[in-house]
Design an enzyme around this catalytic site. Structure first.
Site, PDB file in Angstrom:
ATOM      1  N   TYR C 292       2.460 -10.764  -8.978  1.00 50.35           N
ATOM      2  CA  TYR C 292       1.709 -10.267  -7.822  1.00 50.35           C
ATOM      3  C   TYR C 292       2.674  -9.906  -6.704  1.00 50.35           C
ATOM      4  CZ  TYR C 292      -2.509  -9.848  -4.936  1.00 50.35           C
ATOM      5  OH  TYR C 292      -3.547  -9.374  -4.169  1.00 50.35           O
ATOM      6  N   TYR C 342      -3.134  -1.117  -5.142  1.00 42.80           N
ATOM      7  CA  TYR C 342      -3.480  -2.482  -4.747  1.00 42.80           C
ATOM      8  C   TYR C 342      -4.940  -2.726  -5.102  1.00 42.80           C
ATOM      9  CZ  TYR C 342      -4.169  -6.524  -1.629  1.00 42.80           C
ATOM     10  OH  TYR C 342      -4.459  -7.772  -1.111  1.00 42.80           O
TER      11      TYR C 342
END
Lengths: 321, 140, 390
Positions: C292, C342
Site C-alpha cells: 500500500y 488510488y
C-alpha cells in the site's frame, strides 16, 4: 431545469455567440497623465516612465507611457455601472442567465496582448464580441457556464493596439440551492478561523481550560499515571477516577512537520506542527512558531504558551527556548 | 524610482524574482476598482459583497491584473516592454489578507528577446489568488 | 485455519480517471461485472459481499443492479484504506465457516471528482470519531500527508535523513516506471527523472507531490470462492494462504503519536505475524508484492514489518533495487497508488492476483509462487499472502 428546459435555455444563450456587444466604444477619456498617476499610486507602479515626463523623455520610451495593464480601463463605462449599467448585448446575455437562476458572476481569466505602448493623447476604442459560451460545467462555485468575450482595442488611426480575451463564469450560487435554509441571522461573516474541536463529555474540560490559558494533563487518581489525549478510563489500572495537573509547557520536539498544501481557510502556510514531548512525560500536538522550519531539529528544547491564534481560538504554541 | 533595466542576457530560465508581500486593504480594493473604472458594487459595497456570499468587498480582476503588471515592470525596469499578461483567478482577495507574489522565468526566446515570467499570487487565508504569465521584451 | 480454503477467481477494474462522469454505484457495477466475466461466473453465483464502511454503494442496490440473487453474508470493514485486505479476511472467514460460497469484494469511488481524501478532515468529517480529530484540527494537522509526515520526520531522524530521502525517491521512481508501462495506469507513458521529482511542490515536509498517491475515480472488484469450486473457473484460482487484520496497542487512527517510538507501524507487524503463521510461509517465500503506497515512506515501514529488512534498515533494501522488476521483491508492478490509481488498495489486490497468475503488464521474469498484498497503514490494517493453488 428539465433536460428540455436546459436545451431551450442553451439555445437562447448560444444565439448570442458571435454577436458584437454593441457599437465600438471609444473611451470617455483619452490616455492621460492624471488617470495614469491615479493607477500607478494604487498599483504600486514605481517606474518614472509612467509618472515623470521629464525623466521618461530621456528613456527608450521617449516620453510618458501608460502601464500596459490599464488597457481595459480606458474604455470602461465608469460610474453608471454602479447604478444604471448600459443594456448592451453582454448585459442582455447576463439577464438571460439571471432569469434562469445563474445569478452569480465571476471574472475568472483575462489574457491581454499589447501591440504597442500607449501614450498620453492616444484614443482607445474597444470592439467587443461574445466569442464563446462553454458547455455547462460543475465548478467549485456552482453549476455554470463560462462566457468568453474577445475585445480588440484600436487607436485614433484605427490601428490595433491590443487584444483581450476575458472570461467570466455565470453560475447558480451554491447557497441558493438550499434556499429553504437561507435565513441566516449573521449578516457579517468574518475572516475564517481555525477548525476547533467538537466538545463532549470526555474532552470539554480540557478545551475549557485551554480557553482560559491553561494546558492540563489528565491524571489517574488511583495509580497516578498521566495520560493525553484524555480518555474516560485508565489503561493501566482501569480506574475511572481522575483529576489533572497543569503542564509547565517545557518540552522538546519529538517530531514535526510543515504543511504547505492543501491550504485550508483559517490557517497560515507554511504551517509547522510538532509532537512535543512535555517534561511531565506526556506528548502534545501543537504549532511551533517564530522559527524557520528548515532549522527545527528533533530534540530541540521548546517552551509553550497558550495564545489567541485568531479571533475565536486559544491554542498552545511552542517556540524554541 | 527604478531606473535600471534588466538586460535579456542577464536572465536565465529558472531565475526567480524577489517575492513581494502586498497587504490587502479596503483602500487597495476600492482604490484599485476606481483606478480601473470598475464600479461594480461588490468591489466597494460590503453589503452587496455579502449578498454574493463573501465576507467583505473583494478585489476586482483589473486590479489583480494591474498588480501582476506592476510586480513585473518594477523588476524589469523602464526600458522593457510588456507584450502579454494572462492570468487565472483563484480565491478572492479580501481586506485583512496578505498576498505574496512570486515570479519565475519559465522561457526565454533569443530571437525576440521575450521572456515568459510565471507569476503566482497567494493570499495567507485562502491560498492561490492568481496565477499567470507575463511576457516581457527585454533590451539585449 | 483458513489456509487454502478459498481462492480469488475473478478480478475487475473500471478505467481510472479524474472524472468518471458516472455514479459510484455504476462504477462498482461495472467492476463487479468485469470480475464475474473474468471468473466465468454468473451474478447468481454470488451469495456474499464485503466492502469498506466508507463505501457509498449499498450491498442490496449493487445486488439488484448486477442481478445478484439471495445473499447470506455481508459485512464491512472500517478505517478507509486499512480495509483493503480486510475484504479478503472477511470473505475467507465466511467461506471457511460455510456461511456462503462466493463473495464479491468491491470498492468504488469518485475520489477525484467527488470527495477528495487529500483534504483530510478539514471538510466533511467522514469518520465518527470527530473528537479524536479535534486534537489535531486546531493546529492544522489534518491531512493524511501531514500525519504520515510526522512519522517520517521521526523515522529519518533515527534511520538517517539523507539515505531515507534517497529511498523515498527510489520508491516513487520505481513505482512510476511500472505505471509508465501499464496502459491502465493514470501515469501510463509518463515516467519522471530526479530533476522532475525534485521540482515538484512541497506538500508537507518532507513529502513532495510525487511522494503522494493519486486521487482517482474508479472501482475494483475481486471474486473469492471456495477452493474446490475455484478450479472450474475460467482462470482457475489464486489461493489465499494467510490473511491478517490488525490494530496494535495504544493506537489512534493515523495519529498514534503517543507510543514509546513512532518510527514504525506495529499494527502491520501484527498482521504480518498472523499471515505468516496461518500460511507457514516466511519472507523468503515471497516473490513479489503489492504494498500500500498512499505515500512513499509507508512502503519502507511495511518492508520492515514483513521481514524484508530489519527495523530502520529498509532504505538499504530499496536502494539496492529491491523493488525493481529484477530485484529481490518486485513491488507495485501496476504502478501502485502513486501511479496507477488510488482505489483504496483494492486495485492492488487485483494486481497481486495477476502476479500469481503471471499476467501482470510488468510480469517479473521469474516464477511468482507467492505474492504479498497489504492494506493502508496508520489506521488499523492488514495484509494477505496469495499463492498458487496446491
Amino acid at each position: 431545469m428539465t433536460p428540455e428546459e436546459t436545451k431551450a435555455f442553451e439555445e437562447k444563450i448560444h444565439a448570442f455567440v458571435g454577436r458584437e456587444n454593441g457599437p465600438p466604444k471609444r473611451g470617455n477619456d483619452d490616455v492621460n497623465e492624471a488617470m495614469i498617476r491615479h493607477w500607478a499610486e494604487v498599483m504600486g507602479d514605481e517606474l518614472g516612465t509612467y509618472t515623470d515626463a521629464e525623466y521618461a523623455a530621456g528613456t527608450g520610451k521617449g516620453g510618458l507611457i501608460a502601464p500596459p495593464a490599464m488597457l481595459q480601463a480606458w474604455s470602461m463605462e465608469g460610474y453608471p455601472m454602479a447604478e444604471n449599467p448600459a443594456q448592451d448585448i453582454q448585459r442582455q446575455l447576463h439577464n438571460v442567465f439571471d432569469a434562469h437562476g445563474f445569478t452569480g458572476v465571476l471574472g475568472t481569466n483575462t489574457s491581454t496582448e499589447f501591440f504597442r505602448d500607449l501614450k498620453p493623447g492616444d484614443q482607445v476604442t474597444a470592439h467587443c464580441i461574445i466569442d464563446t459560451i462553454s458547455e455547462q460545467k460543475a465548478t467549485g462555485r456552482g453549476i455554470g457556464y463560462f462566457i468568453e468575450t474577445l475585445t480588440t482595442y484600436t487607436d485614433q488611426n484605427g490601428e490595433e493596439v491590443g487584444k483581450q480575451v476575458f472570461r467570466v463564469l455565470k453560475f447558480i450560487p451554491a447557497d441558493s440551492n438550499d434556499a429553504a435554509d437561507s435565513s441566516t441571522e449573521d449578516d457579517s461573516p468574518s475572516v475564517p478561523t481555525r477548525i476547533t474541536s467538537p466538545r463532549g463529555h470526555d474532552n470539554s474540560w480540557w478545551w475549557k481550560a485551554c480557553d482560559e490559558g491553561k494546558i492540563l494533563i489528565q491524571r489517574c487518581t488511583s495509580c497516578q499515571t498521566l495520560r493525553h489525549p484524555p480518555r474516560p478510563m485508565c489503561g493501566e489500572c482501569q480506574s475511572i477516577e481522575w483529576d489533572s495537573i497543569e503542564s509547565t509547557l517545557d518540552g522538546e520536539v519529538y517530531s514535526f512537520t510543515t504543511l504547505h498544501y492543501p491550504k485550508i481557510p483559517g490557517y497560515q502556510y507554511p504551517n509547522t506542527v510538532g509532537v512535543i514531548q512535555l517534561s511531565e512525560g506526556t506528548r502534545l500536538v501543537a504549532n511551533i512558531v517564530d522559527i524557520d522550519y528548515e532549522t527545527i531539529k528533533i530534540g530541540m528544547k521548546v517552551k509553550g504558551s497558550v495564545e489567541q491564534v485568531d479571533e475565536k481560538t486559544m491554542l498552545p504554541v511552542f517556540r524554541p527556548e | 524610482m527604478i531606473t535600471e533595466t534588466i538586460s535579456f542576457a542577464s536572465v536565465n530560465v529558472g531565475d526567480k524574482l524577489p517575492g513581494k508581500e502586498v497587504p490587502i486593504t479596503s483602500a487597495l480594493i476600492v482604490g484599485g476598482a476606481l483606478a480601473s473604472r470598475d464600479f461594480t458594487s461588490v468591489h466597494h459595497d460590503k453589503k452587496v459583497a455579502q449578498a454574493n456570499g463573501l465576507p467583505d468587498v473583494f478585489m476586482n480582476i483589473l486590479t489583480s491584473n494591474g498588480l501582476m503588471g506592476s510586480y513585473v515592470t518594477n523588476w524589469t525596469g523602464p526600458d522593457a516592454t510588456v507584450k502579454k499578461i494572462a492570468l487565472k483567478l483563484g480565491a478572492p482577495n479580501l481586506p485583512g489578507f496578505v498576498m505574496t507574489l512570486v515570479g519565475e522565468i519559465k522561457a526565454k526566446d533569443d530571437s525576440t528577446g521575450i521572456v515568459d515570467i510565471e507569476v503566482i499570487g497567494e493570499n495567507n487565508v485562502w491560498g492561490m489568488h492568481m496565477a499567470g504569465t507575463v511576457q516581457v521584451q527585454l533590451p539585449q | 485455519m483458513v489456509k487454502d480454503k478459498a481462492a480469488i477467481v475473478g478480478i475487475g477494474n473500471t478505467e481510472f480517471s479524474k472524472n468518471s462522469g458516472r455514479s459510484e454505484l455504476q462504477l462498482t457495477c461495472e467492476a463487479v461485472r468485469a470480475a464475474l466475466d473474468d471468473a466465468g461466473l454468473k451474478p447468481s453465483d454470488v451469495d456474499g459481499m464485503t466492502t469498506f464502511t466508507m463505501d457509498s454503494t449499498d450491498e442490496i442496490e449493487l445486488a439488484r443492479a448486477v442481478g445478484i440473487g439471495d445473499i447470506t453474508f455481508y459485512s464491512r470493514v472500517p478505517h478507509g484504506g486499512g480495509a483493503a485486505t480486510g475484504l479478503i479476511h472477511q470473505a475467507v472467514m465466511a467461506i471457511a465457516s460455510g456461511m456462503c460460497e462466493t463473495v464479491v469484494c468491491y470498492r468504488g469511488l469518485n475520489g477525484r471528482s467527488g470527495h477528495r481524501f487529500s483534504e483530510g478532515v478539514s471538510g466533511n468529517i467522514i469518520t465518527a470519531d470527530a473528537m479524536h480529530w479535534g486534537w489535531y484540527m486546531p493546529s492544522g494537522l489534518m491531512t493524511p500527508a501531514s500525519w504520515v509526515a510526522m512519522y517520517t520526520q521521526r523515522y529519518m531522524h533515527l534511520a538517517g535523513e539523507d539515505k531515507v530521502k534517497e529511498a523515498l525517491f527510489e520508491v516513487a521512481y520505481t513505482t512510476r516506471q511500472h505505471g509508465a508501462t501499464n496502459p491502465a495506469a493514470m501515469f501510463y507513458d509518463h515516467p519522471f527523472d530526479r530533476a522532475e521529482y525534485d521540482a515538484q511542490k512541497k506538500i508537507v515536509g518532507p513529502l513532495k507531490l510525487y511522494d503522494c498517491c493519486l486521487e482517482s475515480d474508479g472501482a475494483s472488484a475481486v471474486i473469492i470462492t471456495r477452493a474446490d469450486k475455484a478450479r472450474a473457473c475460467k482462470h482457475g484460482g489464486v489461493a489465499i494462504k494467510g490473511v491478517g487484520q490488525s490494530a496494535a496497542k495504544n493506537m489512534e487512527s493515523m495519529t498514534s503519536f503517543y507510543r514509546d517510538e513512532i518510527a514504525a507501524i506495529p499494527s502491520m507487524d501484527v498482521a504480518a505475524k498472523e499471515a505468516y503463521k496461518q500460511s507457514g510461509l516466511t519472507p523468503d517465500d515471497i516473490d513479489a508484492a503489492v504494498i500500500y503506497d498512499a505515500f512513499t515512506p509507508i512502503v519502507l515501514w511495511q518492508l520492515e514489518s514483513w521481514g524484508f529488512a530489519d527495523p530502520l534498515k529498509s532504505a538499504d533494501f530499496v536502494l539496492e533495487g529491491g523493488l525493481r522488476l529484477d530485484g529481490r521483491l518486485p513491488t507495485n508492478t501496476h504502478g501502485g497508488q502513486l501511479s496507477e490509481a488510488y482505489i483504496h488498495g483494492v486495485n492492488g489486490i487485483v494486481e497481486a492476483t495477476r502476479l500469481v497468475r503471471g499476467t501482470s503488464k510488468n510480469q517479473p521474469d521469474k516464477e511468482i509462487n507467492h505474492a504479498l498484498v497489504t492494506s493502508g497503514v496508520g489506521v488499523p490494517t492488514g495484509g494477505a499472502l496469495l499463492g498458487k493453488m496446491d
